[in-house]
Design a protein around this motif. Structure first.
Motif, PDB file in Angstrom:
ATOM      1  N   CYS A 173      -2.919  -6.904  -1.901  1.00 52.23           N
ATOM      2  CA  CYS A 173      -2.407  -5.639  -2.174  1.00 52.23           C
ATOM      3  C   CYS A 173      -3.352  -4.701  -2.352  1.00 52.23           C
ATOM      4  CB  CYS A 173      -1.306  -5.628  -3.024  1.00 52.23           C
ATOM      5  SG  CYS A 173      -0.015  -6.586  -2.703  1.00 52.23           S
ATOM      6  N   TYR A 174      -2.753  -3.177  -2.387  1.00 48.98           N
ATOM      7  CA  TYR A 174      -3.676  -2.162  -2.874  1.00 48.98           C
ATOM      8  C   TYR A 174      -4.612  -2.383  -4.233  1.00 48.98           C
ATOM      9  CZ  TYR A 174      -5.315   2.553  -3.312  1.00 48.98           C
ATOM     10  OH  TYR A 174      -6.129   3.691  -3.451  1.00 48.98           O
ATOM     11  N   ASN A 175      -5.764  -2.297  -4.106  1.00 44.84           N
ATOM     12  CA  ASN A 175      -6.701  -1.949  -5.351  1.00 44.84           C
ATOM     13  C   ASN A 175      -6.398  -3.297  -6.499  1.00 44.84           C
ATOM     14  OD1 ASN A 175      -8.195  -1.098  -7.596  1.00 44.84           O
ATOM     15  ND2 ASN A 175      -6.917   0.041  -8.405  1.00 44.84           N
ATOM     16  N   PHE A 234       0.752  -1.224   0.025  1.00 42.45           N
ATOM     17  CA  PHE A 234      -0.084  -0.186  -0.012  1.00 42.45           C
ATOM     18  C   PHE A 234       1.010   1.236   0.105  1.00 42.45           C
ATOM     19  CE2 PHE A 234      -4.160  -1.658   0.934  1.00 42.45           C
ATOM     20  CZ  PHE A 234      -3.896  -3.036   1.042  1.00 42.45           C
TER      21      PHE A 234
END
Lengths: 667, 182
Positions: A299-301, A98
């Protein structure tokens, strides 16, 4: 107006405590994209070959890829670039998680650290406010523990923390930088962070990240999401389970470890256990995983859930993914419960999950051989598992023999002498590799192992199947919806590739075909690393959602840079060549472009020479692997050619090895 | 007495057990509500957010509800399956106690509008792990007279200045108007 990128870097001089926000040149984005590309340009410009990893003049660059922070699914990688203490070459390890998007939201593309802080500090970035803060109270704390403590003391639970553990503080050559569920662990970059006196970089951002052509960009994102759904429902047939789907190899989900445990080597990359896997072990390991694993996480997105939260009995929770699941288990000849347990300690200490277990197994092998003796291991327990915990602690604290081992197998063997060198047998460019020893030379893999400057096979392979399919029908079925190929010829290469006969390894694919295949695979990794895209949705798996055909559109609509396939290929070639130029300037030559000598049993010296010669020519490099003036000029890298001329690099036939001392000793 | 009416309730069902903590919902929500649409994104502006604490295995996606002018007194803790949650972890309010559901620069409150005009909210569409699903249910509700816009505005003013002050002001203003007319 800058799109996708913020157009600003943070320059932090740790020696003087100076912080500056510096606007970057948009032309560099066009030429080198971002992330790895622009990192490489900065490293070339500002870190000459005389600068050692632990010199204050070495830079440690944390970059968010060009498209990080945009809605592009899976684009969340931080690319960390510096000079490695272990390889003495350029290191560019990466991490998901992130951190990179958060940096973009704070308004920066990169954080560039130079100098050294006299005391241990951490850096706190909150939008426009940037502080260097005292970290004396965090000395010796675990990397994950540090993140929690900092979030609490700043009262910023949403801040993202990239931190080192004890290994980084003590400049262990395979120390990692940890960030919750991800880590940048190859090349010893955590040691450079520790040397600079930085315990953590903490970031929180609340600003907008803009894209140039919103509707078009979103349409591209939606297509990717649709294709991910399609691929999740339509796994690739004819390959082993972990290669059928998208994402990082799904080690947290897959219970069947027959393939890894019977084909990868145990101990110090020595022993193949062909009949290891059985029902009893399968049941036991599945129970271990099911009881320790709390949740699959992303993980992010990104929807891929490649990671997991793991809680070993009696130990704190940590997060892991991929093959670290088995590296400790196999190095210690133990079971999954041990492996997942010690990985918790290793994550807090912050060490690389490939190198660390191998270094420990190497030490025990030297003990067995009498090259090291019991006196080198005072107080070491009798059992193998106890010994691994003992060695891990000695290494991260650099105590006794741990101080030697902390430099990795190559340098440790050199220092120990007495024939220890032949036990440091699984390195490329002084860097420990996956524990694989195979029979027949594979020409594609030969080139990738030899020339990959990320020095990690998983960071160059992908795209092209690892092995031929047994029947023509199966091959035809595979190529039918293989639209990711840059050129139709790749389908033909694959269709004609047979298990046996004239069209089989090592002489097929031909040298020229191998060049095409390796170059394509490497190119996709390099593009990912500039954009900040996870290899798990792009360069690593077969038939990924991101490829050479939609990437130019993402860059055009996202960053507002006019891009097509040719221009993108040229840009990737430009900074890939610049990576090589940095390493050439640091003494890397043809002799270094080699897989571990025992990687394959059946070797073909003449073929290997031909492969390397052909590939060098293909890449525009001379027979020493040095980019030629003409090829540099074509890429607009005239300044590299000039520098090479000035330094007399073209006169170097590669026979004079550069002086070899561990970076530790040079400070 | 309000009469009973059938009404379609649009809502997002949250299955926190399925959440992978990726925050794609925050990305796409803030992009959708950017002006022009999708021109930028910024999770700090999102009308949905994931309350996440990975090491405690806490993942609670919450979408923004009503604005509240004052925070709760004496906030509770909940323990569910051995995990301790702050009461605010489930709260949908844009509230003075925290930064969530407010424009980061102006501090103005944000509220989920289930992406009015789309087939389904964008966060649902982008949640491939199905932690978020869109539901339209028919409910029988007691339809209250919905207050008019002016009444909402006046109520906010009354909260701040008191009703007396407003009446005084209105009286003064109307006097002034009369004066102008004369």
């Amino acid at each position: 107006m800058r799109y996708a990128e913020t157009g600003f870097n943070l320059e932090i001089d740790l020696s003087r405590g100076n912080i500056e926000r510096v606007e970057t040149d948009p032309r560099d984005t066009e030429l080198y994209l971002g992330g790895l590309g622009t990192n490489t340009k900065i490293l070339w410009d500002r870190v000459p070959p005389e600068v050692d990893a632990f010199s204050p003049d070495n830079l440690l660059i944390f970059a968010a890829g060009l498209l990080c922070g945009t809605p592009a699914t899976g684009c969340n990688r931080t690319i960390i670039t510096t000079i490695s203490p272990q390889t003495k070459l350029m290191a560019f390890s990466m991490m998901g998680g992130f951190w990179a998007p958060e940096l973009k939201y704070a308004g920066y593309d990169k954080v560039i650290l130079r100098g050294k802080s006299p005391d241990l500090v951490y850096i706190w970035i909150k939008d426009d406010k940037v502080e260097i803060r005292d970290a004396a109270h965090l000395q010796g704390k675990g990397a994950i523990e540090t993140a929690e403590l900092i979030q609490r003391e700043l009262k910023e639970p949403k801040a993202q923390v990239a931190a080192i553990g004890l290994a980084g503080e003590n400049r262990v050559y395979f120390a990692s930088i940890e960030q919750g569920r991800s880590s940048a662990s190859r090349g010893g970059i955590g040691a450079v962070m520790g040397d600079k006196g930085v315990k953590a970089i903490v970031v929180r951002g609340t600003k907008d990240v803009s894209v140039a052509r919103p509707a078009e960009f979103l349409e591209l994102c939606n297509e990717v999401l649709e294709y991910i759904k399609f691929r999740n429902e339509n796994p690739v047939e004819g390959v082993m389970a972990i290669l059928t789907g998208l994402g990082s190899p799904q080690e947290m989900k897959v219970h069947d470890e027959k393939w890894h445990t019977e084909n990868f080597m145990w101990g110090n990359s020595r022993l193949r256990r062909k009949d290891f896997w059985n029902e009893e072990i399968a049941k036991e390991w599945m129970e271990t995983m099911e009881t320790m694993r709390t949740r699959l996480i992303s993980c992010y997105n990104c929807p891929m859930t490649c990671g997991a939260t793991i809680t070993p009995p009696g130990k704190p929770t940590y997060m892991m993914k991929c093959f670290t699941k088995l590296t400790y288990t196999m190095a210690a000849m133990s079971d999954l419960e041990f492996g997942l347990g010690i990985a918790q300690s290793a994550t807090e200490y912050g060490v690389d999950g490939f190198s660390a277990p191998q270094v420990m197994a190497f030490a025990l092998e030297l003990l067995e051989e009498g090259i090291l003796t019991d006196k080198d291991f005072p107080g070491m327990p009798e059992d193998n598992e106890g010994r691994f915990y003992y060695l891990l602690e000695k290494i991260v604290k650099r105590e006794g023999i741990g101080d030697v081992l902390a430099n990795g197998t190559y340098w440790a063997a050199k220092e120990i002498g007495k024939g220890a060198e032949k036990f440091a047998h699984n390195t490329i460019k002084k860097h420990e590799q996956l524990p694989l020893k195979l029979s027949m030379l594979n020409p594609i893999y030969f080139l990738m192992y030899a020339t990959g400057e990320k020095i990690n096979i998983t960071q160059i392979e992908g795209q092209f199947p690892q092995a031929p399919f047994p029947t023509r029908e199966k091959r035809e079925a595979f190529v039918k919806d293989w639209f990711q190929v840059p050129d139709e010829k790749f389908k033909q290469y694959f269709l004609d590739w047979e298990l046996r006969g004239d069209n089989s390894i090592p002489f097929y694919p031909t040298s020229q075909m191998c060049c095409d295949i390796v170059d394509w695979q490497e190119r996709m990794h390099y593009i990912d690393d500039a954009l900040g895209m996870c290899a798990g949705l792009s360069s690593f798996p077969l038939k990924p959602p991101y490829h050479i055909h939609n990437y130019p559109k993402f860059i055009s609509a996202g960053a507002g840079i006019d891009m097509d396939e040719e221009k993108l290929t040229q840009a990737a070639k430009r900074y890939r060549t610049l990576v090589r130029a940095i390493n050439i300037r640091r003494g890397m030559r043809r002799k270094d472009d080699a897989p571990p000598a025992n990687h394959w049993k059946k070797r073909f010296p003449e073929l290997e020479k031909e492969l390397l010669d052909t590939y060098y020519r293909y890449k525009g490099w001379n027979d020493q692997g040095i980019p030629t003036p003409a090829s540099l000029k074509e890429l607009g890298l005239d300044y590299v050619a000039e520098d090479f001329e000035k330094r007399g690099i073209y006169n170097d036939n590669g026979d004079t090895p550069p002086e070899e001392t561990a970076a530790e000793k040079e400070v | 007495m309000a009469e009973k009416k059938k009404k379609i309730v649009k809502t997002i069902k949250v299955d926190a057990d399925k959440c992978n903590g990726c925050r794609a919902c925050e990305v796409i929500c803030s992009a959708f509500h950017a002006a022009p649409k999708y021109s930028s994104n910024n999770p700090a502006r999102s009308r949905i957010k994931v309350n996440r604490h990975p090491l405690k295995d806490i993942y609670v996606p919450v979408f923004a509800g009503e604005y509240t002018s004052s925070e709760c007194a004496g906030r509770d803790k909940y323990v569910i399956d051995g995990k301790e949650y702050d009461e605010c972890a489930f709260c949908r309010a844009s509230c003075p106690s925290r930064d969530d559901f407010k424009e980061p620069d102006s501090g103005l409150p944000l509220k989920c509008d289930v992406c009015e005009g789309e087939d389904e909210p964008m966060c649902v569409k982008w949640c491939l792990v199905d932690a978020l699903t869109y539901e339209e249910r028919e409910e029988e509700v007691e339809e209250e007279e919905s207050p008019e816009e002016m009444e909402i505005g006046l109520e906010a003013l009354a909260n701040e200045y008191g009703l007396d002050k407003i009446m005084e002001t209105v009286a003064r203003m109307s006097m002034a108007k009369k004066g102008e007319a004369a």
